[in-house]
Design an enzyme around this catalytic site. Structure first.
Site, PDB file in Angstrom:
ATOM      1  N   PRO A  26       4.256  -4.524   5.156  1.00  0.00           N
ATOM      2  CA  PRO A  26       4.416  -4.311   6.595  1.00  0.00           C
ATOM      3  C   PRO A  26       5.249  -3.061   6.851  1.00  0.00           C
ATOM      4  O   PRO A  26       6.242  -2.831   6.167  1.00  0.00           O
ATOM      5  CB  PRO A  26       5.185  -5.560   7.057  1.00  0.00           C
ATOM      6  CG  PRO A  26       5.644  -6.263   5.840  1.00  0.00           C
ATOM      7  CD  PRO A  26       5.000  -5.667   4.650  1.00  0.00           C
ATOM      8  N   MET A  27       4.832  -2.268   7.826  1.00  0.00           N
ATOM      9  CA  MET A  27       5.646  -1.109   8.239  1.00  0.00           C
ATOM     10  C   MET A  27       5.607  -0.990   9.755  1.00  0.00           C
ATOM     11  O   MET A  27       4.523  -0.853  10.345  1.00  0.00           O
ATOM     12  CB  MET A  27       5.128   0.182   7.598  1.00  0.00           C
ATOM     13  CG  MET A  27       5.557   0.374   6.159  1.00  0.00           C
ATOM     14  SD  MET A  27       5.017   1.971   5.495  1.00  0.00           S
ATOM     15  CE  MET A  27       3.298   1.635   5.154  1.00  0.00           C
ATOM     16  N   GLN A  82       3.569 -10.591  10.139  1.00  0.00           N
ATOM     17  CA  GLN A  82       5.001 -10.690   9.845  1.00  0.00           C
ATOM     18  C   GLN A  82       5.819 -11.044  11.081  1.00  0.00           C
ATOM     19  O   GLN A  82       5.642 -10.444  12.143  1.00  0.00           O
ATOM     20  CB  GLN A  82       5.556  -9.413   9.233  1.00  0.00           C
ATOM     21  CG  GLN A  82       6.901  -9.731   8.570  1.00  0.00           C
ATOM     22  CD  GLN A  82       7.628  -8.564   7.992  1.00  0.00           C
ATOM     23  OE1 GLN A  82       7.921  -7.601   8.687  1.00  0.00           O
ATOM     24  NE2 GLN A  82       7.939  -8.637   6.707  1.00  0.00           N
ATOM     25  N   CYS A 113      14.772  -6.600   7.155  1.00  0.00           N
ATOM     26  CA  CYS A 113      15.009  -5.391   7.951  1.00  0.00           C
ATOM     27  C   CYS A 113      16.511  -5.140   8.131  1.00  0.00           C
ATOM     28  O   CYS A 113      17.233  -5.997   8.654  1.00  0.00           O
ATOM     29  CB  CYS A 113      14.334  -5.482   9.322  1.00  0.00           C
ATOM     30  SG  CYS A 113      14.631  -3.960  10.265  1.00  0.00           S
ATOM     31  N   LYS A 153       9.862 -12.145   2.903  1.00  0.00           N
ATOM     32  CA  LYS A 153      10.178 -10.790   2.438  1.00  0.00           C
ATOM     33  C   LYS A 153      11.688 -10.614   2.569  1.00  0.00           C
ATOM     34  O   LYS A 153      12.255 -10.899   3.632  1.00  0.00           O
ATOM     35  CB  LYS A 153       9.452  -9.792   3.358  1.00  0.00           C
ATOM     36  CG  LYS A 153       9.968  -8.358   3.334  1.00  0.00           C
ATOM     37  CD  LYS A 153       9.301  -7.530   2.262  1.00  0.00           C
ATOM     38  CE  LYS A 153       9.814  -6.103   2.238  1.00  0.00           C
ATOM     39  NZ  LYS A 153       9.126  -5.214   3.135  1.00  0.00           N
ATOM     40  N   GLY A 218       9.466  -1.166  -3.406  1.00  0.00           N
ATOM     41  CA  GLY A 218      10.501  -0.140  -3.528  1.00  0.00           C
ATOM     42  C   GLY A 218      10.080   0.974  -4.442  1.00  0.00           C
ATOM     43  O   GLY A 218       9.795   0.751  -5.618  1.00  0.00           O
ATOM     44  N   ASP A 219       9.968   2.186  -3.855  1.00  0.00           N
ATOM     45  CA  ASP A 219       9.627   3.394  -4.617  1.00  0.00           C
ATOM     46  C   ASP A 219       8.256   3.335  -5.276  1.00  0.00           C
ATOM     47  O   ASP A 219       8.065   3.857  -6.375  1.00  0.00           O
ATOM     48  CB  ASP A 219      10.694   3.694  -5.685  1.00  0.00           C
ATOM     49  CG  ASP A 219      11.970   4.243  -5.073  1.00  0.00           C
ATOM     50  OD1 ASP A 219      11.916   4.707  -3.909  1.00  0.00           O
ATOM     51  OD2 ASP A 219      13.011   4.209  -5.749  1.00  0.00           O
ATOM     52  N   ARG A 242       5.510   3.197   1.718  1.00  0.00           N
ATOM     53  CA  ARG A 242       5.409   4.629   2.015  1.00  0.00           C
ATOM     54  C   ARG A 242       4.381   5.343   1.144  1.00  0.00           C
ATOM     55  O   ARG A 242       3.819   6.347   1.561  1.00  0.00           O
ATOM     56  CB  ARG A 242       6.792   5.280   1.872  1.00  0.00           C
ATOM     57  CG  ARG A 242       7.700   4.939   3.038  1.00  0.00           C
ATOM     58  CD  ARG A 242       9.092   5.462   2.835  1.00  0.00           C
ATOM     59  NE  ARG A 242       9.792   4.726   1.781  1.00  0.00           N
ATOM     60  CZ  ARG A 242      11.060   4.928   1.452  1.00  0.00           C
ATOM     61  NH1 ARG A 242      11.759   5.849   2.078  1.00  0.00           N
ATOM     62  NH2 ARG A 242      11.641   4.212   0.502  1.00  0.00           N
TER      63      ARG A 242
HETATM   64  C1  LIG Z   1       8.623   3.309   8.509  1.00  0.00           C
HETATM   65  C2  LIG Z   1       8.877   2.004   7.813  1.00  0.00           C
HETATM   66  C3  LIG Z   1       8.735   0.825   8.498  1.00  0.00           C
HETATM   67  C4  LIG Z   1       8.945  -0.403   7.837  1.00  0.00           C
HETATM   68  N1  LIG Z   1       8.766  -1.552   8.538  1.00  0.00           N
HETATM   69  C5  LIG Z   1       8.863  -2.753   7.883  1.00  0.00           C
HETATM   70  C6  LIG Z   1       8.533  -3.970   8.545  1.00  0.00           C
HETATM   71  O1  LIG Z   1       8.119  -3.981   9.719  1.00  0.00           O
HETATM   72  N2  LIG Z   1       8.678  -5.118   7.844  1.00  0.00           N
HETATM   73  C7  LIG Z   1       9.103  -5.141   6.529  1.00  0.00           C
HETATM   74  O2  LIG Z   1       9.209  -6.196   5.941  1.00  0.00           O
HETATM   75  N3  LIG Z   1       9.395  -3.995   5.886  1.00  0.00           N
HETATM   76  C8  LIG Z   1       9.272  -2.819   6.522  1.00  0.00           C
HETATM   77  N4  LIG Z   1       9.501  -1.657   5.846  1.00  0.00           N
HETATM   78  C9  LIG Z   1       9.863  -1.723   4.412  1.00  0.00           C
HETATM   79  C10 LIG Z   1       8.629  -1.563   3.525  1.00  0.00           C
HETATM   80  O3  LIG Z   1       7.724  -2.642   3.700  1.00  0.00           O
HETATM   81  C11 LIG Z   1       9.032  -1.472   2.037  1.00  0.00           C
HETATM   82  O4  LIG Z   1       9.634  -2.684   1.648  1.00  0.00           O
HETATM   83  C12 LIG Z   1      10.009  -0.333   1.782  1.00  0.00           C
HETATM   84  O5  LIG Z   1       9.583   0.849   2.426  1.00  0.00           O
HETATM   85  C13 LIG Z   1      10.195  -0.068   0.288  1.00  0.00           C
HETATM   86  O6  LIG Z   1       9.038   0.434  -0.297  1.00  0.00           O
HETATM   87  P1  LIG Z   1       8.838   2.022  -0.598  1.00  0.00           P
HETATM   88  O7  LIG Z   1      10.156   2.531  -1.144  1.00  0.00           O
HETATM   89  O8  LIG Z   1       7.719   2.020  -1.629  1.00  0.00           O
HETATM   90  O9  LIG Z   1       8.470   2.644   0.699  1.00  0.00           O
HETATM   91  C14 LIG Z   1       9.323  -0.434   6.478  1.00  0.00           C
HETATM   92  C15 LIG Z   1       9.464   0.776   5.796  1.00  0.00           C
HETATM   93  C16 LIG Z   1       9.238   1.982   6.440  1.00  0.00           C
HETATM   94  C17 LIG Z   1       9.379   3.260   5.646  1.00  0.00           C
END
Ligand SMILES: Cc1cc2nc3c(=O)[nH]c(=O)nc-3n(C[C@H](O)[C@H](O)[C@H](O)COP(=O)(O)O)c2cc1C
Length: 337
Positions: A26-27, A82, A113, A153, A218-219, A242
């Site tokens: 989710p983002m 979510q 969050c 999560k 993460g990453d 991301r």
């Molecule tokens: C712009 C953005 C919005 C996000 N929104 C949510 C969200 O709504 N719910 C959630 O559980 N995580 C959210 N996350 C976290 C991501 O789901 C993920 O756990 C986190 O970015 C780590 O992964 P990454 O380092 O590969 O990006 C968000 C991350 C980003 C960058």
């Protein structure tokens, strides 16, 4: 070292069968339906809506916001919706509504969050990492509310202190005991927000400690990183965030890399066509004005790794019309019409 081909595999979360273990995380303001559909086409087996409070999902704040949050498509199933709850009553109401509508296949509860607005003022998300009992009560309420399977999560701790990481693991264990069918751990503490390197060793430890599938987050920015995380942790699957944004093809590339040791890169023109499709999807869902506003905010991620990336990003941010967007695709990505 395990054979890479075994790292990507089908998996079952309670009653939900996934064709592979690569999931779109989710983002917030990113994982709207148009983007989820692009990820599906590339092979994401499960996608998630962005976090939303029960009141937002129930339409108590704005009917159009709820409609957009719950917009769905048969090509975008199974779908995890979510929820960012604070108290059980509204969470139950939202879960019952989701079950009745038939939009969600899974309900994912956010204890992750870290933003000041969410975890601070509103005492949601990562605020629960230090209060596992209250979090588990929420999971119990969601599990009891409907037959929809529940996932959670969370971060691996509010901080990296021994006490905070113990509390977070207690929360994850309690959630599984309360009936959650899977846990996603974002391997950063809440106070690290998004900036420090993710600590995948936590994902490995939680995979050992929990009796439900653990998804690592993460990453996961490249196909190689996704396979490395799966290999190093032994976890059930990857929750890609991301790394997918502006690059939905990462799902295809991870599978190709696992199977053949290499993957087909995308050309600038393919990037440009996907950028245009994303824009058109946004316009279809939100209308011309808002679609343009969103693509100006988020479209620059497609300009990663193309010649003239900085100018392309500026052109996207300055676009004032659909014609400007088409010109960007033509001029900077080499799309031909
Ligand atoms: C712009 C953005 C919005 C996000 N929104 C949510 C969200 O709504 N719910 C959630 O559980 N995580 C959210 N996350 C976290 C991501 O789901 C993920 O756990 C986190 O970015 C780590 O992964 P990454 O380092 O590969 O990006 C968000 C991350 C980003 C960058």
């Amino acid at each position: 070292m395990p054979d890479s081909r075994n790292l990507v595999h089908s998996i079952t979360l309670g009653p939900v069968a996934l064709s592979n273990n690569l999931v779109l995380a989710p983002m917030h303001k990113r994982t709207h339906l148009p983007f989820r559909l692009l990820c599906r086409r590339e092979g994401a087996a499960l996608t998630h809506t962005e976090m939303a409070t029960p009141r937002e999902l129930l339409g108590h704040e704005s009917a159009s916001k709820a409609r957009n949050l719950l917009a769905s498509d048969p090509a975008d199933r199974p779908l995890g919706v979510q929820v960012l709850p604070r108290e059980p009553d509204l969470l139950v109401e939202a879960v019952v509504m989701l079950a009745r509508r038939g939009t969600a296949d899974l309900v994912d509860v956010n204890f992750a969050c870290p933003s000041r607005r969410v975890a601070g003022r509103s005492r949601r998300g990562a605020a629960f990492l230090r209060d596992p009992d209250a979090a588990v009560q929420l999971v119990e309420a969601a599990v009891g509310a409907s037959p929809l399977p529940v996932t959670v999560k969370l971060r691996h701790g509010y901080t990296n202190s021994a006490e905070d990481t113990r509390l977070a693991l207690d929360l994850a264990r309690g959630a599984a005991d309360a009936g959650a069918v899977a846990v996603t751990v974002h391997a950063r503490s809440a106070d690290q927000t998004y900036h420090h390197r993710a600590d995948w060793t936590t994902i490995a430890r939680w995979t050992e400690a929990l009796r439900v599938p653990v998804f690592g987050s993460g990453d996961l920015k490249t196909p190689k990183a996704v396979l490395a995380m799966l290999r190093e942790t032994g976890c059930a699957g990857a929750s890609i965030a991301r790394g997918a944004f502006g690059a939905p093809w990462i799902f295809r590339q991870v599978r190709e890399l696992a199977e053949t040791n290499s993957y087909r890169p995308v050309t600038p023109a393919e990037r440009g066509r996907t950028f245009l499709e994303h824009y058109e999807g946004l316009v279809n869902q939100y209308g011309e004005r808002v679609g343009l506003k969103y693509i100006r905010q988020i479209g620059r991620v497609y300009a990663r790794d193309i010649p003239g990336a900085a100018e392309a990003r500026a052109a996207i941010q300055n676009a004032r019309s659909a014609a400007d967007i088409r010109r960007v695709a033509e001029r900077w990505f080499g799309v031909t019409f």
